[in-house]
Design an enzyme around this catalytic site. Structure first.
Site, PDB file in Angstrom:
ATOM      1  N   PHE A  26      -2.212  10.623  51.357  1.00 38.47           N
ATOM      2  CA  PHE A  26      -2.904  10.612  50.069  1.00 38.47           C
ATOM      3  C   PHE A  26      -3.646   9.291  49.868  1.00 38.47           C
ATOM      4  CE2 PHE A  26      -3.203  10.263  45.434  1.00 38.47           C
ATOM      5  CZ  PHE A  26      -3.748  11.500  45.119  1.00 38.47           C
ATOM      6  N   LEU A  58       5.821  15.893  48.880  1.00 40.56           N
ATOM      7  CA  LEU A  58       6.708  17.040  48.673  1.00 40.56           C
ATOM      8  C   LEU A  58       6.719  17.988  49.864  1.00 40.56           C
ATOM      9  CD1 LEU A  58       6.037  17.880  44.917  1.00 40.56           C
ATOM     10  CD2 LEU A  58       8.093  16.841  45.923  1.00 40.56           C
ATOM     11  N   GLU A  59       5.656  17.977  50.658  1.00 46.52           N
ATOM     12  CA  GLU A  59       5.579  18.869  51.818  1.00 46.52           C
ATOM     13  C   GLU A  59       6.230  18.283  53.065  1.00 46.52           C
ATOM     14  OE1 GLU A  59       3.320  20.146  48.717  1.00 46.52           O
ATOM     15  OE2 GLU A  59       2.702  18.329  49.768  1.00 46.52           O
ATOM     16  N   GLU A  86       0.706   7.792  35.207  1.00 45.53           N
ATOM     17  CA  GLU A  86       0.911   7.903  33.761  1.00 45.53           C
ATOM     18  C   GLU A  86       1.828   9.052  33.371  1.00 45.53           C
ATOM     19  OE1 GLU A  86      -2.957   8.184  32.067  1.00 45.53           O
ATOM     20  OE2 GLU A  86      -3.576   6.215  32.776  1.00 45.53           O
ATOM     21  N   THR A  87       2.207   9.909  34.320  1.00 45.78           N
ATOM     22  CA  THR A  87       3.021  11.082  33.988  1.00 45.78           C
ATOM     23  C   THR A  87       4.358  11.053  34.731  1.00 45.78           C
ATOM     24  OG1 THR A  87       2.205  12.465  35.795  1.00 45.78           O
ATOM     25  CG2 THR A  87       0.878  12.419  33.765  1.00 45.78           C
ATOM     26  N   HIS A  89       5.201  13.075  36.919  1.00 45.53           N
ATOM     27  CA  HIS A  89       5.018  13.625  38.263  1.00 45.53           C
ATOM     28  C   HIS A  89       5.551  12.659  39.321  1.00 45.53           C
ATOM     29  CE1 HIS A  89       3.269  16.123  41.367  1.00 45.53           C
ATOM     30  NE2 HIS A  89       2.604  15.094  41.853  1.00 45.53           N
ATOM     31  N   ARG A 127       4.223  -3.438  51.570  1.00 43.52           N
ATOM     32  CA  ARG A 127       5.267  -2.709  52.281  1.00 43.52           C
ATOM     33  C   ARG A 127       4.735  -1.974  53.509  1.00 43.52           C
ATOM     34  NH1 ARG A 127       6.620  -4.033  47.588  1.00 43.52           N
ATOM     35  NH2 ARG A 127       8.788  -4.243  46.910  1.00 43.52           N
TER      36      ARG A 127
END
Length: 181
Positions: A26, A58-59, A86-87, A89, A127
Protein backbone atom coordinates in the site's frame (compact mmCIF):
# COMPACT_ATOMS: atom_id res chain seq x y z
CA UNK A 1 20.78 3.90 30.97
CA UNK A 2 20.35 3.31 27.24
CA UNK A 3 18.30 0.34 26.12
CA UNK A 4 20.06 -2.35 24.15
CA UNK A 5 18.39 -4.87 21.88
CA UNK A 6 19.58 -8.44 21.51
CA UNK A 7 19.30 -10.41 18.29
CA UNK A 8 19.78 -14.15 18.13
CA UNK A 9 22.67 -15.38 16.01
CA UNK A 10 21.63 -16.09 12.40
CA UNK A 11 19.90 -19.45 11.96
CA UNK A 12 21.89 -22.07 10.06
CA UNK A 13 20.66 -24.96 7.94
CA UNK A 14 22.02 -28.18 6.49
CA UNK A 15 19.26 -28.45 3.88
CA UNK A 16 17.86 -25.68 1.65
CA UNK A 17 15.16 -23.37 3.00
CA UNK A 18 12.54 -21.72 0.82
CA UNK A 19 10.47 -18.81 2.16
CA UNK A 20 7.55 -16.92 0.72
CA UNK A 21 7.47 -13.17 1.30
CA UNK A 22 3.88 -11.95 1.31
CA UNK A 23 3.72 -8.16 1.09
CA UNK A 24 0.92 -5.60 1.06
CA UNK A 25 2.54 -2.71 -0.87
CA UNK A 26 0.00 0.00 0.00
CA UNK A 27 2.91 2.32 0.81
CA UNK A 28 5.21 1.22 -2.01
CA UNK A 29 8.44 2.87 -0.80
CA UNK A 30 8.04 1.46 2.70
CA UNK A 31 7.18 -1.99 1.32
CA UNK A 32 10.23 -1.91 -0.96
CA UNK A 33 12.51 -1.18 2.00
CA UNK A 34 10.93 -4.01 4.02
CA UNK A 35 11.40 -6.38 1.08
CA UNK A 36 15.04 -5.33 0.63
CA UNK A 37 15.78 -6.01 4.29
CA UNK A 38 13.99 -9.36 4.24
CA UNK A 39 15.70 -10.53 1.04
CA UNK A 40 19.15 -9.58 2.34
CA UNK A 41 18.59 -11.58 5.54
CA UNK A 42 17.21 -14.58 3.65
CA UNK A 43 20.15 -14.58 1.23
CA UNK A 44 22.66 -14.15 4.07
CA UNK A 45 21.27 -17.33 5.66
CA UNK A 46 21.65 -19.25 2.39
CA UNK A 47 17.90 -19.56 1.91
CA UNK A 48 15.83 -18.66 -1.15
CA UNK A 49 12.55 -16.81 -1.44
CA UNK A 50 9.67 -15.94 -3.67
CA UNK A 51 7.58 -12.78 -3.42
CA UNK A 52 3.86 -12.28 -3.80
CA UNK A 53 1.89 -9.07 -3.39
CA UNK A 54 -1.61 -8.81 -1.93
CA UNK A 55 -4.00 -5.83 -1.82
CA UNK A 56 -3.69 -5.10 1.91
CA UNK A 57 -2.56 -6.35 5.31
CA UNK A 58 -5.86 -8.15 5.90
CA UNK A 59 -5.15 -10.40 2.91
CA UNK A 60 -1.72 -11.50 4.12
CA UNK A 61 -2.93 -14.37 6.39
CA UNK A 62 -5.24 -15.62 3.63
CA UNK A 63 -2.43 -15.63 1.06
CA UNK A 64 -0.19 -17.53 3.50
CA UNK A 65 -2.96 -20.08 4.07
CA UNK A 66 -3.39 -20.60 0.33
CA UNK A 67 0.36 -20.99 -0.17
CA UNK A 68 0.62 -23.46 2.71
CA UNK A 69 -2.19 -25.56 1.25
CA UNK A 70 -1.04 -25.44 -2.37
CA UNK A 71 2.74 -25.03 -2.40
CA UNK A 72 5.91 -26.16 -0.64
CA UNK A 73 7.36 -23.29 1.39
CA UNK A 74 9.22 -23.87 4.65
CA UNK A 75 8.14 -20.54 6.09
CA UNK A 76 6.63 -17.14 5.45
CA UNK A 77 7.50 -13.48 5.90
CA UNK A 78 4.54 -11.12 6.28
CA UNK A 79 5.36 -7.53 5.30
CA UNK A 80 3.30 -4.38 5.12
CA UNK A 81 2.56 -1.11 6.83
CA UNK A 82 -0.53 0.26 8.53
CA UNK A 83 -0.39 3.95 9.47
CA UNK A 84 -2.98 5.33 11.88
CA UNK A 85 -5.62 7.42 10.14
CA UNK A 86 -8.74 9.25 11.22
CA UNK A 87 -11.01 6.19 11.59
CA UNK A 88 -11.09 2.94 13.53
CA UNK A 89 -10.13 1.05 10.37
CA UNK A 90 -6.52 1.19 11.62
CA UNK A 91 -7.42 -0.81 14.73
CA UNK A 92 -9.33 -3.40 12.72
CA UNK A 93 -6.52 -3.93 10.20
CA UNK A 94 -3.81 -4.08 12.88
CA UNK A 95 -5.70 -6.45 15.15
CA UNK A 96 -7.15 -8.76 12.52
CA UNK A 97 -4.00 -9.15 10.42
CA UNK A 98 -1.97 -9.87 13.56
CA UNK A 99 -4.59 -12.29 14.87
CA UNK A 100 -4.66 -14.15 11.55
CA UNK A 101 -0.89 -14.52 11.50
CA UNK A 102 -0.83 -15.62 15.14
CA UNK A 103 -3.49 -18.29 14.53
CA UNK A 104 -1.51 -19.65 11.58
CA UNK A 105 1.61 -19.76 13.74
CA UNK A 106 -0.27 -21.68 16.42
CA UNK A 107 -1.15 -24.24 13.73
CA UNK A 108 2.56 -24.81 13.14
CA UNK A 109 3.40 -22.43 10.29
CA UNK A 110 6.74 -20.62 10.52
CA UNK A 111 5.88 -16.94 10.05
CA UNK A 112 7.83 -13.78 10.71
CA UNK A 113 5.46 -10.85 11.19
CA UNK A 114 6.86 -7.68 9.66
CA UNK A 115 3.62 -5.74 9.34
CA UNK A 116 4.44 -2.31 10.72
CA UNK A 117 1.72 -0.69 12.81
CA UNK A 118 2.69 2.91 13.35
CA UNK A 119 1.32 6.33 14.22
CA UNK A 120 2.86 8.20 11.28
CA UNK A 121 4.93 7.93 8.11
CA UNK A 122 8.17 8.98 9.85
CA UNK A 123 7.91 5.99 12.22
CA UNK A 124 7.27 3.68 9.27
CA UNK A 125 10.23 4.97 7.30
CA UNK A 126 12.65 4.48 10.22
CA UNK A 127 11.39 0.94 10.88
CA UNK A 128 11.44 -0.13 7.23
CA UNK A 129 14.84 1.35 6.31
CA UNK A 130 17.46 -1.44 6.01
CA UNK A 131 20.14 0.94 7.31
CA UNK A 132 18.13 1.80 10.42
CA UNK A 133 15.68 -0.47 12.28
CA UNK A 134 15.41 -2.97 9.39
CA UNK A 135 12.18 -4.65 10.47
CA UNK A 136 11.97 -6.56 7.16
CA UNK A 137 15.18 -8.39 8.06
CA UNK A 138 13.85 -8.98 11.58
CA UNK A 139 10.71 -10.63 10.21
CA UNK A 140 12.78 -12.82 7.87
CA UNK A 141 15.09 -13.79 10.72
CA UNK A 142 12.08 -14.73 12.86
CA UNK A 143 10.69 -16.99 10.13
CA UNK A 144 14.12 -18.60 9.63
CA UNK A 145 14.51 -19.26 13.37
CA UNK A 146 11.10 -20.93 13.45
CA UNK A 147 12.03 -23.10 10.45
CA UNK A 148 15.21 -24.08 12.31
CA UNK A 149 13.17 -25.05 15.40
CA UNK A 150 10.76 -27.06 13.27
CA UNK A 151 13.66 -28.98 11.72
CA UNK A 152 15.35 -29.44 15.10
CA UNK A 153 12.23 -31.03 16.54
CA UNK A 154 11.55 -33.29 13.57
CA UNK A 155 9.27 -31.29 11.32
CA UNK A 156 5.61 -30.46 11.44
CA UNK A 157 3.29 -33.20 12.65
CA UNK A 158 -0.37 -33.67 12.01
CA UNK A 159 -2.67 -32.32 14.68
CA UNK A 160 -0.61 -29.26 15.63
CA UNK A 161 -3.00 -26.48 16.57
CA UNK A 162 -6.63 -26.76 15.56
CA UNK A 163 -7.68 -29.96 13.83
CA UNK A 164 -10.27 -29.51 11.08
CA UNK A 165 -13.47 -31.44 11.77
CA UNK A 166 -12.95 -33.74 8.76
CA UNK A 167 -9.57 -34.90 10.12
CA UNK A 168 -11.04 -35.35 13.59
CA UNK A 169 -13.81 -37.60 12.26
CA UNK A 170 -11.35 -39.55 10.09
CA UNK A 171 -9.09 -40.11 13.11
CA UNK A 172 -12.08 -41.21 15.23
CA UNK A 173 -13.11 -43.67 12.47
CA UNK A 174 -9.60 -45.11 12.26
CA UNK A 175 -9.54 -45.62 16.04
CA UNK A 176 -12.96 -47.31 15.94
CA UNK A 177 -11.86 -49.63 13.10
CA UNK A 178 -8.54 -50.40 14.79
CA UNK A 179 -8.78 -50.07 18.58
CA UNK A 180 -5.05 -50.77 19.00
CA UNK A 181 -4.10 -47.70 16.90
Amino acid sequence: MAETEYSLPRATFDKPVKLLIVVAPFYRDIADNLIAGARAEIEASGATCELVEVPGALEIPTAITIAERMSNFDGYVALGCVIRGETTHYDTVCNDSSRGITLLGLQGLCIGNGILTVENRDQAEVRADPSRMNKGAGAAAAALHLVALTRKWGGQRKGVGFMPAAEEYKLAGELKDNPKA
